[in-house]
Every structure is written in structure tokens, then in C-alpha cells.
Design an enzyme around this catalytic site. Structure first.
Site, short mmCIF file in Angstrom:
data_model
loop_
_atom_site.label_atom_id
_atom_site.label_comp_id
_atom_site.label_asym_id
_atom_site.label_seq_id
_atom_site.Cartn_x
_atom_site.Cartn_y
_atom_site.Cartn_z
N ASP A 28 57.39 61.26 49.14
CA ASP A 28 56.30 61.96 49.80
C ASP A 28 55.00 61.16 49.66
OD1 ASP A 28 55.08 63.93 51.27
OD2 ASP A 28 55.06 65.43 49.66
N GLU A 40 51.75 57.51 52.97
CA GLU A 40 50.92 56.94 54.04
C GLU A 40 50.08 55.72 53.62
OE1 GLU A 40 52.60 60.47 54.87
OE2 GLU A 40 51.08 60.30 53.32
N ASP A 47 54.43 68.29 57.41
CA ASP A 47 53.86 69.61 57.13
C ASP A 47 53.56 70.36 58.42
OD1 ASP A 47 54.06 68.83 54.53
OD2 ASP A 47 51.92 68.48 54.23
#
Length: 945
Positions: free
Chosen positions: A471, A474, A646
Site C-alpha cells: 500500500d 505512490e 480507495d
């Protein structure tokens, strides 16, 4: 007409209805005002005062040097420097290479650079696959033709050799090439139809007057904005082109910098804030000269970015996770809840709850003590179930003034100099994330792989996981800049915003239509939300690192402004600043070339997924690694699966997940799924029932939500439980079909989920349809995507050309007119699935787990076409091994009332064949003769139901 733009617009409006500011977001502006103090930047596409790059002088080509596979030339700026959004590069090199019959490469890069050591302009092949030529194709043997002119400046076009169809043309536009800005404009046909450019939350057909921004960000599923990943590939379809036929082709721009694609009327403008031009044109043509979207997509995957990995068989089961499983007892209750409701559960996951203070590779010794937790995981394995935990991409930087705050994973990496650095101090870069001030691995250093592998292997000894969920890749940071420099003694700090489940952060938003089906509960939720906001208004603010503000910068001769590039991308980050939500662009790597995050930002997700894949190969030799990553890049499918991020518990979010899935099928990442029932906000029984049904036909099937919302496991509502059981019966019976689709994706670049337009390319009415989709070539799925209904409309493609469709549940043939919107019964527990005539499907009696299913008897479903024929295939192996010791491919064919098989391979499946079902047969058979080879076995009577 198929449901298309009107439906998309309706659900877009529904999304807006529910896009009110949540209580936690309103409180955030009170508690932590600086987090919302965005840099005052105006995106260039919205800035009326910004210069027009097309006013630049362009280039002239000279010194053309032909070679066997193409040519090279010099490009020299044709006038005074423009300085539109950077420093002009006066001398460029043009390379045109006919790399394969179906692929043409056009590269433009600065002339006076060393290609192997200039990450500023050249994307290294060891980071992102670089297609190479076959050494045989020439201009005369290529599907594609390259033409150019110097009148008035350098311009080029690419067309089909066979028909002259123009696919890409910069004629009438100038090339702009600066150190922080590159622009190329291509002319497009009227009403062009372009797909792809993942990752986006948008209609499947991108349409005109849309700008797709690429800059990886942790900003949720923002509609029409940049999100987690970057796949700069588009596929264009043109109807009624070659003698009335549909044509298709593709364009891949191999560049990892932030970029924008401006889809405008009759043009597409390609802009990047750095790097070079490295374009791959794909003809989409087959050996017979026809072109198609499916062939274009296969060429992209096979020839440009690499074929996706084959997943382990068990990963196609159902997965459950929640941020909010507080301890082992809660996890045990979830597993038992699914068992008691007889809803198949294959794998249980942990979100952040497992960790000690949100730190990777740790276990909370109170809630997840190692001994009992290992025993529980062992019980899962004994029942044929699996376990996957989360690993965040940031590494907590311990407080140097507190010996008890020691954190060995960070200390081991720091001792080897493996973290990205702050260029202002030369020290490590310290951003902020869940555990507090954190650092990030420099994946350009070989030592980072060994360190990462060591941490994963060490943690597995305490937590015997079966895969890894990556997770925040980015990479995400919650503050601006290296905010932890000089402040590590404050660690562990609270994130600069409220956490889900904290006081004043409970979520009271529900899906569209909830106020109709649950009026009393909706009224109570609204009152509670108002009360919470009132209580929060007097709360004490949280500390937060300061932000900065700065307007658009002008180019400075000889200088690059990395943090505030002159061209301002239209990012969704607050204030459109590249400093927000991520490591700052000027952060530096430790390689010999002083590579910065400006070049590497969009590759972090690719790199950490690659590293995790390699770590799992070391940990579990010979097994296919199972990883699921959030940020992806072109080629990520070789090492990771992807979930949609999300999303929200809204009908619009569910609807758009189909388009998101289809773009990832195009991008070579077929193991895709959305957070079923929605991640943020609260779901309800209607939405969750429909979403559990829909996701049963996505490759990756997982329910996941945030802890500030209500629990949404499928057994929480009787209606959702029943809808899930019924959909999973279909899915689990089709596991071998889905696995076979993945085999062909892995070996040939075929798609798993498919747009109707790909399977029926001559029907222009399907160009924008994604309210229905195909699973492989044989199954049509028609989900319910709006609230409070018991019917759904859908089309049955190809019926005008004789395609037959059969109801999955009854095997009754469907009567429909061409392009007719048929109203289908769709009670809450039912999803419409239809089988395409001409298909043969391998089935297996569904069990509670994939292992149970694999031990159950096989069946074969034959759905005849209008000519009484059908075909299909089945791929078998052990479902685990990276290189299976044995495989088997069974090809089925039905014609002239004979079902025949052709078998290749030696893998042995012990489950018997129990039945063969034939749909659409014209006459009831009295008996069946069985042949093995040419020898007829004893005739047996067959009772036909």
C-alpha cells in the site's frame, strides 16, 4: 441502443449527490488548518496567461542516415529559443525503427547525451522494459509506414501500409522539446474513439474534451483526476473504415515523467514535464490483414510491456479484509461468520491493525501476539484457507533520543545508506505517514533488494503469510517536504489529520437511495453527523508540518525547477502542487547519476512491487508470488496484481469500477478487483448485494472497508448473504474457465474481462458500453447498477448476425432483436449471466474453498451456435508452481453431434468427469457413444434432463 453515456451521466450525477464533505473532512479544516493550505498554483490547462507551446519554432530534420530497420536524423531548432515551460534543447536525435511487422518505434532525445546514463531524459531498460527490434522487419515488410516533411518544420505521420489509413499525424503542429516540457500534437478523425490511459476513474470511452493527467497520488478514487498509477497507452477504434470494416491500432508512450494527454476535438496533445519521446505504434493487425482492439492489446502486452504473471489458483477465491479488525478474536469471528453463513471464504487479510504503532514488519503484542497468531494462521491453512497482510511503502524513522523506540528495519537500511535523500541536507528524506516521520527505500540501489528480502523473510518467520499487499506506493507522504528533518525526537507523531474511528471522525454517509429504503436510519445518521460536527468545532488542533505556496514559475536559463516546474499539471492534490501527498520531486537517489524523484516518482510502485515479488521468490522458492500493489506502471502486471484503491460505497463508484477494470485488462494487469461494497462511507444491503454479485465476475474478488464505517462482511445481512452465495456458486463453478483465461493472458496477452466492443467490433452502438461486460469470449454479465430496482436492461450483441445466447441458470435461449435493450428480471439476489452460443465451458462442482472445488467432479457445458457447433479449452496445472512440472491443455470441439477433445500435456487431474450438458440441441439424444482414440466403448443410455 446499449446503455451508454446517458447512464454514465446519471450515475455521475449520483456520485455528485453523495460527494458532500464528510464530517471528518469538515473537522479537519478546524483541527489541522495547515494541511489544507495548498500552494497557489493554477494548472496550465486552466491558465489563460500561460504561453502557447505551438507558437514555438519547431525543428528541422537533416543528416538522414538510413539503416536496415529504419533511419536516424538530426533535428535542429528552427528559430529562437521558445522557453515555453523550460529550456529549449536545440539539437535532437530522431530514430525511426521498424521493430516488428506490427510495431514501429519513433524516438526523439537530446543529441549530446550518453543514452545509458542520463535518467533525466532516458528511461532505463532495466527499470521499464524497452521493446527491441526483431532484426528482420524493414519499411517494405512492415504493417506501418512512416512519412515526414520539413515544410514548414519537421512533422511526421504513421499510416497503414496496406490501406494508407492515417493513424497518427503531427502535420500542422510543431514539436516542442525542452528540459522540463515536451509536446507532440496528433490530428484525429472526427468523433474519435479512444480507450485506455489507465489509471483513471472515468467512462470506458474516454471521449473528447477530457484531460488525463498522470502523476501517482494517494488521493482516493477521484473521478477524472490522476490517481495511483500510470499506463500511457491508448487504443483507438474506427468504425466503417476499410471497406466498411472496423479498424483498431494503439500508441504507447514510454515515459515515466508526470504528463498530460489532452483529448480535444480532432486532436490529442501529448505533454510531459521531462524525459524524451519514445513512441510505439501498434498496427493491431493479424496475419490476415484485419485489425482489432483485442489484437492491439495483445501486441501491447506481448511486445511492449511484457505478459502478466499467472496467479496461483487459490487467489481466484473470495477474499475478506477490513481496516478495523482489532484483534485475533475478531478475525476468528469473521472466518466463523462466513462459515456459519456458508459463504465461501478463501483468504483473510489484515490492514494496519496488525502492526505495533503502524510500523511495517511488526505484530501488536497485545492484539496480535505472535504465538497465538501463528497458531490461528496454521488453522486457516489446515482448512484450505490463506492469509495476506499489508506492508506500507514507508519505513518508520525511530526517535534517536529514545532508546526504547528502536526500529531495526529502518536501522538496518540506514546503516547501508539505502534511503532516498533530502538534497538540502544530504541526510535521509523524512516524510510523514501512519507511524510518524518515515523514510523510503532507494530501489536504484542493489542493496535495497537484499534488505527488503531480509525484512520480509524475517517477518514471515513470525507471521506465515501467503502473499503480500503493498500500500501507499505512490509513494505517499502526509506532509510537505522532508518535514522530519530536525524533528525525529518528536516521533512517533500522530498523522496530521483525524484517523478513521478517532473522535469526531465516524462516517455517517450512506449510498444513494438509502433514504428511501431506510428512512428512519437515514434521519438518525444525519442528526448524528450534525452533532459530531458541532462537538468537533471546539476540539484542539493537531500539529501539522507547514506547507508552502508559490505561483507558476518561469523558465530560468540552464536551471530546472524540480519542485515547481513551469508547466503545472492538473493534479488532484490540493493546490495542484507536486509537493502535496508525496515525496518532493527534488529528493535525490544514491545512484551515480544523481537521479531525482522528478524522474522516478511514477516508478516507485513498480519498483517496490518488483522487489516484493523477488523477495517472495526467495522466501517460497518455486511458488508464484502473490502480491497486490496500489501504484502501478506500464509492465507492473509481470509482478503484481492491483486493486482499485480507495473507492466509496456509492452506486456510481461501483459502476465506474467496470471501466477501471477494463482499462487494466488493456494494460496487462488482469488480476484486478475493486473494494467490493466500497471502502469509504457506509454501504447498505442493496448496494452490497449488487456489488458482491458484480465482483464475483472480476478476477480479484475482495471485500474491504474502512473502520470508521459499519462492518460490511457478506454475512451481516441475510439478503447480501444470499446474493453472495448464489453469485459465488457461479464463480466457483467457473474457476477453471477463469484460470484458463489467465493462462492465455499469461502466454498470449489475451484479456480476461472484455468490453462488448472488443468481442463484437462491427457494432458501433457498443463503442461506449460498459454497463455490461464479457468474462472471456463466452460469458455476458449484466449487473444491476442503480438502487431499488428488480429489473435491468441489457443488449445481446451479435444476434443480428446469428449469435445465440443462453441464460446461465436455465439454459433457455434468449430471443432478442439486434441492438434491442431487453428488460431482464433481476431480483436482489440475482445477477444475469448469459452464455454465448458456440462456447464450451469446463465446469466443476463448487466447494467452500478452491481446494474443495478442485477435488469435486468436472462438468462440461456445450452451448451450441446457430450451426450446431461449439468449441472451448481448459488449462490445468498444479495451480502453484512458477514452472509447473506438468501441464495439460484440453481443446474441446462439438460438431455433427460429436464432442471431441484434443489433449496436450501430461498433468493428471484426479477429479472425474460427471456430466456433459448441451444447450441448444435440436433433438433429444437416446444414447451416447464413447470413443477413446478410435475404439468405441460400450454404448450407454443417457437420461437427458
Amino acid at each position: 441502443m446499449a446503455i451508454g453515456k446517458t447512464f454514465a451521466a446519471l450515475l455521475g450525477a449520483l456520485l455528485l449527490v453523495n460527494a458532500q464533505t464528510s464530517t471528518s473532512e469538515r473537522v479537519l479544516s478546524t483541527l489541522s488548518p495547515q494541511i489544507n493550505a495548498a500552494p497557489s498554483l493554477t494548472p496550465t490547462i486552466l491558465d489563460n496567461s500561460a504561453p502557447d507551446p505551438q507558437a514555438c519554432p519547431g525543428y528541422k530534420a537533416s543528416n538522414v542516415a538510413n539503416n536496415a530497420q529504419g533511419f536516424t536524423a538530426d533535428l535542429t531548432i528552427a528559430g529562437a529559443n521558445c522557453q515555453a515551460f523550460g529550456n529549449d534543447i536545440a539539437d535532437l536525435t530522431l530514430e525511426v525503427s521498424y521493430q516488428a511487422k506490427s510495431r514501429l518505434n519513433v524516438r526523439v532525445y537530446p543529441k549530446h547525451i550518453a543514452l545509458q546514463n542520463s535518467t533525466q531524459y532516458i528511461l532505463p531498460a532495466n527499470l521499464v522494459q524497452q521493446p527491441t527490434g526483431d532484426g528482420r522487419t524493414t519499411a517494405s515488410s512492415s504493417d506501418l509506414k512512416f512519412e515526414w516533411s520539413n515544410d514548414p518544420t519537421f512533422q511526421f505521420k504513421v499510416s497503414r501500409s496496406s490501406t494508407g489509413e492515417e493513424l497518427f499525424s503531427t502535420y500542422g503542429h510543431v514539436l516542442v522539446f525542452e528540459d522540463q516540457f515536451v509536446e507532440l500534437v496528433t490530428n484525429m478523425v472526427d468523433d474519435y474513439k479512444v480507450y485506455g490511459l489507465a489509471e483513471n476513474i472515468h467512462d470506458f470511452l474516454l471521449g473528447q474534451n477530457h484531460t488525463q493527467t498522470f502523476y501517482a497520488t494517494d488521493s482516493g478514487n477521484t473521478v477524472d483526476g490522476n490517481v495511483y498509477g500510470q499506463h500511457p497507452f491508448y487504443q483507438e477504434t474506427r468504425y466503417d473504415q476499410d471497406n466498411g470494416k472496423t479498424t483498431a491500432h494503439g500508441v504507447y508512450a514510454r515515459n515515466a515523467h508526470g504528463q498530460e494527454w489532452l483529448l480535444q476535438t480532432n486532436t490529442i496533445t501529448y505533454r510531459t514535464i521531462g524525459g524524451s519521446i519514445d513512441l510505439y505504434f501498434l498496427s493491431g493487425e493479424s496475419s490476415d490483414g484485419s485489425s482489432s482492439a483485442k489484437q492491439t492489446i495483445a501486441q501491447y502486452q506481448r511486445d511492449c510491456v511484457g505478459l502478466p504473471k499467472l496467479e496461483q489458483f487459490w487467489t481466484f477465491g473470495f477474499h475478506q479484509v477490513r481496516w478495523g479488525y482489532e484483534n485475533i478474536s475478531v478475525m476468528e469471528g469473521v472466518v466463523q461468520g462466513y462459515r456459519d453463513a456458508n459463504i465461501p471464504l478463501e483468504c483473510v487479510w489484515n490492514d494496519l491493525d496488525i502492526y505495533e504503532l503502524y510500523r511495517d514488519f511488526t505484530n501488536n503484542n497485545v492484539t496480535y501476539p505472535i504465538g497465538p497468531f501463528q497458531a490461528w494462521i496454521a488453522s486457516l491453512h489446515a482448512n484450505g484457507q490463506y492469509y495476506v497482510p499489508i506492508i506500507d511503502s514507508n519505513i518508520y524513522a525511530p526517535n534517536p533520543d529514545n532508546a526504547s523506540d528502536s526500529y531495526p528495519p529502518w536501522e538496518r537500511a540506514a546503516a547501508q545508506g539505502l534511503f532516498i535523500r533530502d538534497p538540502t541536507t544530504g541526510d535521509y528524506y523524512y516524510g510523514d505517514n501512519w507511524p510518524g516521520f518515515s523514510s523510503w527505500a532507494d530501489w536504484l540501489l542493489p542493496g535495497s533488494q537484499a534488505w527488503w528480502t531480509n525484512e520480509i523473510v524475517s517477518w514471515w518467520n513470525n507471521t506465515s503469510f501467503d502473499g503480500i499487499w503493498i500500500d501507499l506506493s505512490e509513494a505517499s507522504s502526509f506532509c510537505v517536504g522532508s518535514c522530519g528533518n530536525g524533528r525525529l525526537s518528536e516521533n512517533p507523531i500522530h498523522p496530521p489529520f483525524l484517523l478513521p474511528g478517532n473522535p469526531y471522525s465516524f462516517d455517517y454517509l450512506y449510498p444513494e437511495g438509502f433514504n428511501i429504503t431506510n428512512a428512519t436510519e437515514a434521519s438518525s445518521a444525519a442528526a448524528a453527523s450534525t452533532s459530531q460536527a458541532s462537538a468537533a468545532s471546539s476540539a484542539t488542533p493537531l500539529p501539522n508540518p507547514a506547507t508552502t505556496t508559490q505561483g507558476r514559475t518561469n523558465p530560468t536559463p540552464g536551471v530546472r525547477n524540480l519542485n515547481f516546474p513551469p508547466y503545472v499539471l492538473n493534479t488532484v492534490q490540493s493546490g495542484h502542487s507536486l509537493l502535496k501527498g508525496a515525496i518532493t520531486p527534488n529528493a535525490t537517489h544514491n545512484d551515480p547519476y544523481n537521479t531525482t524523484e522528478y524522474e522516478m516518482h511514477n516508478l516507485f510502485g513498480l519498483q517496490i512491487s518488483n522487489a516484493t515479488y523477488e523477495s517472495l521468490l526467495t522466501l517460497l522458492p518455486g511458488k508464484r508470488p502473490f502480491t497486490v500493489g496500489r501504484s502501478t506502471f506500464a509492465g507492473s502486471g509481470k509482478t503484481t496484481a492491483h486493486w482499485g484503491g480507495d473507492n466509496t460505497s456509492t452506486w456510481g463508484s461501483m459502476f465506474l469500477s467496470i471501466a477501471q477494470a477494463l482499462t487494466f485488462m488493456m494494460s496487462g494487469m488482469p488480476m484486478f478487483g475493486a473494494d467490493t461494497c466500497g471502502f469509504a462511507h457506509n454501504t447498505d444491503y442493496d448496494l452490497c448485494s449488487r456489488w458482491m454479485e458484480l465482483s464475483a465476475f472480476f478476477p480479484f474478488y475482495r471485500n474491504h472497508n474502512v473502520k470508521a464505517a459499519i462492518s460490511q462482511e457478506a454475512y451481516r445481512w441475510s439478503s447480501v448473504a444470499e446474493a453472495s452465495r448464489r453469485a459465488m456458486l457461479v464463480r466457483y463453478s467457473l474457476l477453471n474457465y477463469m484460470y484458463t483465461l489467465f493462462y492465455y493472458a499469461h502466454t498470449q496477452g489475451e484479456t480476461v474481462m472484455r468490453a462488448l466492443a472488443w468481442e463484437f467490433p462491427e457494432d458501433a452502438s457498443l463503442a461506449g458500453t460498459y454497463s455490461q461486460f464479457m468474462l472471456g469470449p463466452s460469458l455476458l454479465v449484466t449487473p444491476v447498477l442503480v438502487p431499488n430496482v428488480n429489473t435491468v436492461n441489457g443488449v445481446f450483441p451479435g444476434v443480428g448476425d446469428g449469435t445465440k445466447w443462453y441464460d446461465w441458470y436455465t439454459l433457455q435461449a434468449i430471443n432478442a432483436a439486434p441492438q434491442q435493450n431487453v428488460t431482464l428480471s433481476a431480483p436482489l439476489e440475482h445477477i444475469n449471466v448469459h452464455v454465448r452460443g458456440g462456447s464450451i465451458l469446463p465446469l466443476q462442482q463448487p466447494g467452500y474453498t478452491t481446494a474443495e472445488t478442485q477435488s469435486n467432479p468436472f462438468g462440461i457445458l456445450v452451448a451450441l451456435n446457430k450451426d450446431g457447433k461449439a468449441s472451448g479449452s481448459l488449462y490445468l496445472d498444479d495451480g502453484v508452481s512458477l514452472v509447473p512440472s506438468a501441464t495439460k491443455v484440453v481443446t474441446f470441439n462439438f460438431a455433427n453431434n460429436v464432442l471431441s477433445t484434443q489433449i496436450e500435456g501430461s498433468y493428471h487431474a484426479s477429479a472425474p468427469l460427471a456430466n456433459v450438458t448441451i444447450a441448444g440441441i435440436s433433438q433429444k439424444p437416446q444414447y451416447v457413444s464413447l470413443f477413446i482414440g478410435k475404439q468405441q466403448c460400450e454404448a450407454q443410455k443417457l437420461i437427458v434432463e
